[in-house]
Design an enzyme around this catalytic site. Structure first.
Site, PDB file in Angstrom:
ATOM      1  CB  CYS A 193      17.395  45.524  13.218  1.00 29.55           C
ATOM      2  SG  CYS A 193      17.900  44.204  12.138  1.00 29.55           S
TER       3      CYS A 193
ATOM      4  CD  GLU B 175      -2.311  -1.157   2.915  1.00 31.87           C
ATOM      5  OE1 GLU B 175      -2.270  -0.137   3.619  1.00 31.87           O
ATOM      6  OE2 GLU B 175      -2.797  -2.234   3.274  1.00 31.87           O
TER       7      GLU B 175
ATOM      8  CB  CYS C 296      22.788  42.554  12.621  1.00 27.16           C
ATOM      9  SG  CYS C 296      21.248  42.574  11.693  1.00 27.16           S
TER      10      CYS C 296
ATOM     11  CG  ASP D  19       4.301  12.386   5.247  1.00 32.64           C
ATOM     12  OD1 ASP D  19       4.217  12.101   6.458  1.00 32.64           O
ATOM     13  OD2 ASP D  19       5.188  13.122   4.784  1.00 32.64           O
TER      14      ASP D  19
ATOM     15  CE  LYS E 173      10.197   7.627   6.274  1.00 33.87           C
ATOM     16  NZ  LYS E 173       9.393   8.228   7.291  1.00 33.87           N
TER      17      LYS E 173
ATOM     18  CB  CYS F 285      19.995  41.269  15.188  1.00 39.79           C
ATOM     19  SG  CYS F 285      20.065  43.073  15.204  1.00 39.79           S
TER      20      CYS F 285
ATOM     21  CB  CYS G 137      20.914  47.028  11.833  1.00 40.95           C
ATOM     22  SG  CYS G 137      21.131  45.903  13.220  1.00 40.95           S
TER      23      CYS G 137
ATOM     24  CE1 TYR H  81      -4.450  -3.874  11.235  1.00 43.77           C
ATOM     25  CE2 TYR H  81      -3.660  -2.134  12.697  1.00 43.77           C
ATOM     26  CZ  TYR H  81      -3.799  -3.478  12.397  1.00 43.77           C
ATOM     27  OH  TYR H  81      -3.279  -4.416  13.248  1.00 43.77           O
TER      28      TYR H  81
ATOM     29  CE  LYS I 188       5.380   5.185   6.976  1.00 45.57           C
ATOM     30  NZ  LYS I 188       5.228   6.578   7.344  1.00 45.57           N
TER      31      LYS I 188
HETATM   32  S1  IVH Z   1      -0.537   0.387   8.899  1.00 42.12           S
HETATM   33  C1  IVH Z   1       0.343  -1.891  12.726  1.00 42.12           C
HETATM   34  N1  IVH Z   1      -0.782   1.466   6.524  1.00 42.12           N
HETATM   35  O1  IVH Z   1       2.592   5.151   9.024  1.00 42.12           O
HETATM   36  C2  IVH Z   1       0.213  -1.215  11.430  1.00 42.12           C
HETATM   37  N2  IVH Z   1       0.157   2.787   8.271  1.00 42.12           N
HETATM   38  O2  IVH Z   1       4.817   4.046  11.288  1.00 42.12           O
HETATM   39  C3  IVH Z   1      -0.389   0.119  11.541  1.00 42.12           C
HETATM   40  N3  IVH Z   1       0.723   5.096   7.607  1.00 42.12           N
HETATM   41  O3  IVH Z   1       1.442   5.378  12.299  1.00 42.12           O
HETATM   42  C4  IVH Z   1      -0.150   1.036  10.442  1.00 42.12           C
HETATM   43  N4  IVH Z   1       0.036   4.916   5.509  1.00 42.12           N
HETATM   44  O4  IVH Z   1       0.238   6.747  10.567  1.00 42.12           O
HETATM   45  C5  IVH Z   1      -0.371   1.645   7.795  1.00 42.12           C
HETATM   46  N5  IVH Z   1      -1.095   2.318   4.388  1.00 42.12           N
HETATM   47  C6  IVH Z   1      -0.695   2.480   5.639  1.00 42.12           C
HETATM   48  C7  IVH Z   1      -0.162   3.712   6.093  1.00 42.12           C
HETATM   49  C8  IVH Z   1       0.263   3.813   7.428  1.00 42.12           C
HETATM   50  C9  IVH Z   1       0.558   5.721   6.422  1.00 42.12           C
HETATM   51  C10 IVH Z   1       1.321   5.700   8.795  1.00 42.12           C
HETATM   52  C11 IVH Z   1       0.552   5.469  10.080  1.00 42.12           C
HETATM   53  C12 IVH Z   1       1.493   4.802  11.030  1.00 42.12           C
HETATM   54  C13 IVH Z   1       2.829   5.019  10.388  1.00 42.12           C
HETATM   55  C14 IVH Z   1       3.688   3.791  10.592  1.00 42.12           C
END
Ligand code: IVH
Length: 666
Positions: A427, A111, A403, A115, A309, A421, A406, A223, A113
């Site tokens: 300034c 999936e 600075c 942010d 990551k 400063c 000034c 989840y 991740k």
């Molecule tokens: S699963 C036990 N799936 O990433 C598993 N987390 O450090 C629970 N996050 O705190 C997380 N996308 O905030 C999961 N597709 C995804 C995610 C995801 C972002 C974040 C989440 C979690 C952190 C993991």
């Protein structure tokens, strides 16, 4: 049709349209029609409060009640994931899983991740009960009122859902909303958010849910937890969740081999740049719940899942020079000037170096070849130096001692990373910062005077201090680049009407160090006018409740400088309020002295701000959340049940409006 039926039908219809628009992105009616139906429902609900329903689509606009956030224990702890950064790490994870499962076959769900900031949603009988932030993983803040304003999060589920259900996911601020918000904050002189993640989590913690509704947050759920789940595996549960009305990403793939996993990663590493929200990696999860159980958990994270990551994009370029910026408060920020280089679709010429310690730890030399990265932040940063390409004669970067604006000698306070400063009043960027603060919303609230206009007026010599604002003429502003007569007149109108701003805000606006909104109110109420404040001794100042040595010292020394006395005199001459409104004084007393109040609900005799002002005018203190330090909770209509419970748990007295009025009359 009966009224009740009409209301129920409208609610169902509007929920379906919300779902079509915010989850499926396939609206079937126009915004105009939607708004008309929503208004109709609102009117019916107002006329018939007996049919109130907290899951009604009308509840998504939020309300103006100030909320304190109650802490709630998570039923299942919210764990984080282990991070990996390379194909080799993923191969290790895959092999560990295979070994842990004694060679059984398994599927890995890949999936994106997302942010943002994570959230836990609890549903009972298909109705959203509670939304809680991650917090420390064991307990988080109850942010239900705010989360209800997020349109893609269902308030009621569809289909054949289990009786109890927890969904977890990420609350996100789309890039477009984030960028527009920062533009708005810039014109208001408010600090910018560094990235959409901070903006989303900041928004979730706002006290006023109707403000949250305006921020247009988005969300993906990823989840499902519970005792009675619809399937035996993660992927299939997410499929079911889609059917209940949750927004589940389509960027999910069940993989069997490492090659399939790498293909997914490779595809999304570039494709993610076209998404409307920020992502920072890929999450890999073992699909079968039975296998997840077999693999188990470490103290911090599951053994059945891992996060990969994405590499922050990096470029190598030459450092031409380090220059220094002076912020509004006098903080010096070193900036790396770079040979222009292409990075994530833009040309980077500058990067922040934060402070002297960072320069030192990079052992930066002029002409060095440096690595620049753009993480989730807008401003790129330097993360390393290629020492092999340093010339023998390269000079080490020396932090400045004076600075650049000034010439004043810089200071560095004990234990702080930043250089300052100290020349506050001489300034230029600090002067402009003072003016920006003066006009800001919570101070004099003068509209239309953004930093650029202030900068331009300053550099044309038309605005050297806050007092000069009151000498500006239409031509001064209208002739500036990009501003016509109409906007100029509007700005001047705003400046003129600022003479009506109450004294306590004027006192806050002039920008005496440590005199924030609350201290300004306290000073204005106790000492009543500027002359009394200016002539007060340190002892007299510290005798005031909540005013300690450093605030008193700062106020005292401010009024010992001739230039400040002259400034105040000028502002007085322009008609600014320099004493507390006497009608307020008549209503003021100290009957609530030393007592802390939390206000909750709606009142018959006061507006929300009104009741708070009354408390402060009578010597009481306001707090936004209930704690053991709270003396009274003043409860109006519709006081939140969570607050009530918290007050009861802590033994804090809950009083109604009449009892409160009785206290005032004592
Ligand atoms: S699963 C036990 N799936 O990433 C598993 N987390 O450090 C629970 N996050 O705190 C997380 N996308 O905030 C999961 N597709 C995804 C995610 C995801 C972002 C974040 C989440 C979690 C952190 C993991």
């Amino acid at each position: 049709m009966e009224i009740k039926e009409q209301i129920v039908n409208l609610r169902a219809e509007l929920s379906q349209h919300n779902y079509n628009y915010y989850v499926l992105s396939q609206p079937t009616i126009s915004d105009f029609e939607f708004d008309a139906k929503l208004r109709q429902l609102q009117e019916l609900e107002t006329a018939h409060p007996e049919y109130f329903d907290p899951s009604s689509p009308t509840q998504r606009v939020g309300n103006d009640l100030t909320q304190g956030f109650t802490q709630v224990e998570h039923k299942y702890p919210m764990l984080s994931l282990g991070n990996t950064y390379s194909e080799a790490d993923i191969t290790d994870f895959y092999n560990r899983v295979s070994k842990g499962l004694d060679g059984e076959e398994f599927e890995i769900v890949c999936e994106l991740k997302y942010d943002g900031t994570s959230i836990s949603l609890t549903y009972q009988n298909g109705v959203l009960q509670r939304a809680v932030t991650r917090g420390d993983g064991q307990k988080g803040d109850d942010v239900t009122a705010n989360v209800k304003t997020i349109r893609c999060i269902p308030l009621k589920l569809q289909g054949n859902y289990p009786e109890e259900l927890e969904m977890r996911g990420e609350i996100l601020m789309p890039w477009k909303v984030f960028e527009a918000l920062n533009v708005e904050r810039e014109t208001q002189g408010e600090p910018l958010f560094a990235n959409p993640r901070n903006a989303a989590s900041g928004t979730l913690k706002m006290q006023n849910s109707s403000q949250v509704a305006k921020r247009k947050l988005d969300s993906y759920l990823y989840y499902m937890l519970g005792e009675d789940l619809p399937a035996e595996s993660h992927y299939e549960c997410l499929e079911a969740a889609k059917g209940y009305g949750f927004k589940i990403s389509d960027a999910i793939r069940k993989c069997k081999t490492l090659k399939e996993i790498f293909d997914f990663i490779k595809y999304w590493d570039t494709e993610r740049k076209n998404l409307p929200v920020a992502t920072d990696g890929i999450v890999l999860k073992v699909n079968s719940f039975a296998q997840q159980k077999k693999l188990g958990y470490t103290a911090k994270s599951p053994r059945w899942a891992i996060a990969y990551k994405f590499q922050a994009e990096r470029a190598l370029t030459r450092l031409i020079a380090v220059t220094y910026q002076v912020g509004r408060t006098g903080v010096i920020t070193p900036v790396a000037n770079l040979e222009p280089v292409q990075l994530s679709g833009t040309v980077v010429k500058r990067a922040t170096l934060h402070n002297a310690d960072i320069i030192e730890s990079l052992d930066l030399h002029v002409d060095d070849m440096v690595y620049v990265e753009k993480g989730g932040e807008i401003i790129p940063k330097i993360t390393g130096v290629d020492i092999n390409r340093r010339s023998l004669f390269a000079e080490k970067v020396q932090f400045i001692t004076k600075c650049p604006e000034c010439g004043a000698k810089l200071q560095r306070l004990e234990g702080e990373a930043a250089h300052y400063c100290p020349n506050e009043d001489g300034c230029p960027p600090q002067i402009m910062g003072k003016i920006e603060h003066f006009v800001s919303r919570k101070a004099m609230n003068i509209d239309g005077l953004g930093p650029e206009i202030i900068d331009s007026l300053y550099s044309h010599g038309l605005l050297k201090s806050i007092a000069d604002l009151y000498l500006l003429k239409v031509q001064d502003i209208a002739t500036l680049e990009g501003l016509g007569e109409k906007s100029a007149k509007k700005i001047l109108q705003g400046i003129r009407s600022s003479v009506e701003v109450p004294f306590e805000r004027v006192l806050f606006a002039i920008g005496i160090r440590y005199v924030g909104e609350t201290v300004a109110k306290k000073l204005a109420l106790t000492l009543k006018n500027i002359d009394a404040i200016a002539s007060a001794s340190i002892q007299e100042l510290t005798a005031i409740d909540e005013i300690g040595e450093s605030i008193a010292g700062s106020v005292y020394h401010y009024f010992r400088e001739q230039k400040h006395i002259e400034l105040i005199q000028k502002l007085k001459d322009f008609g600014l309020k320099m004493e507390t409104d006497s009608s307020k004084m008549e209503n003021s007393s100290d009957v609530l002295g030393g007592k802390t109040f939390v206000v909750s609900g709606v009142f018959a005799h006061f507006s929300r701000d009104g009741i708070k002002e009354t408390i402060e005018l009578n010597g009481g203190k306001i707090s936004s959340s209930i704690s053991s330090k709270t003396d009274f909770v003043v409860a109006g209509e519709n006081m939140g049940p969570a607050k009530k419970q918290k007050a009861e748990e802590l033994g804090v007295k809950i009083i109604d409006e009449d009892t409160f009025i009785g206290m005032l009359q004592k």
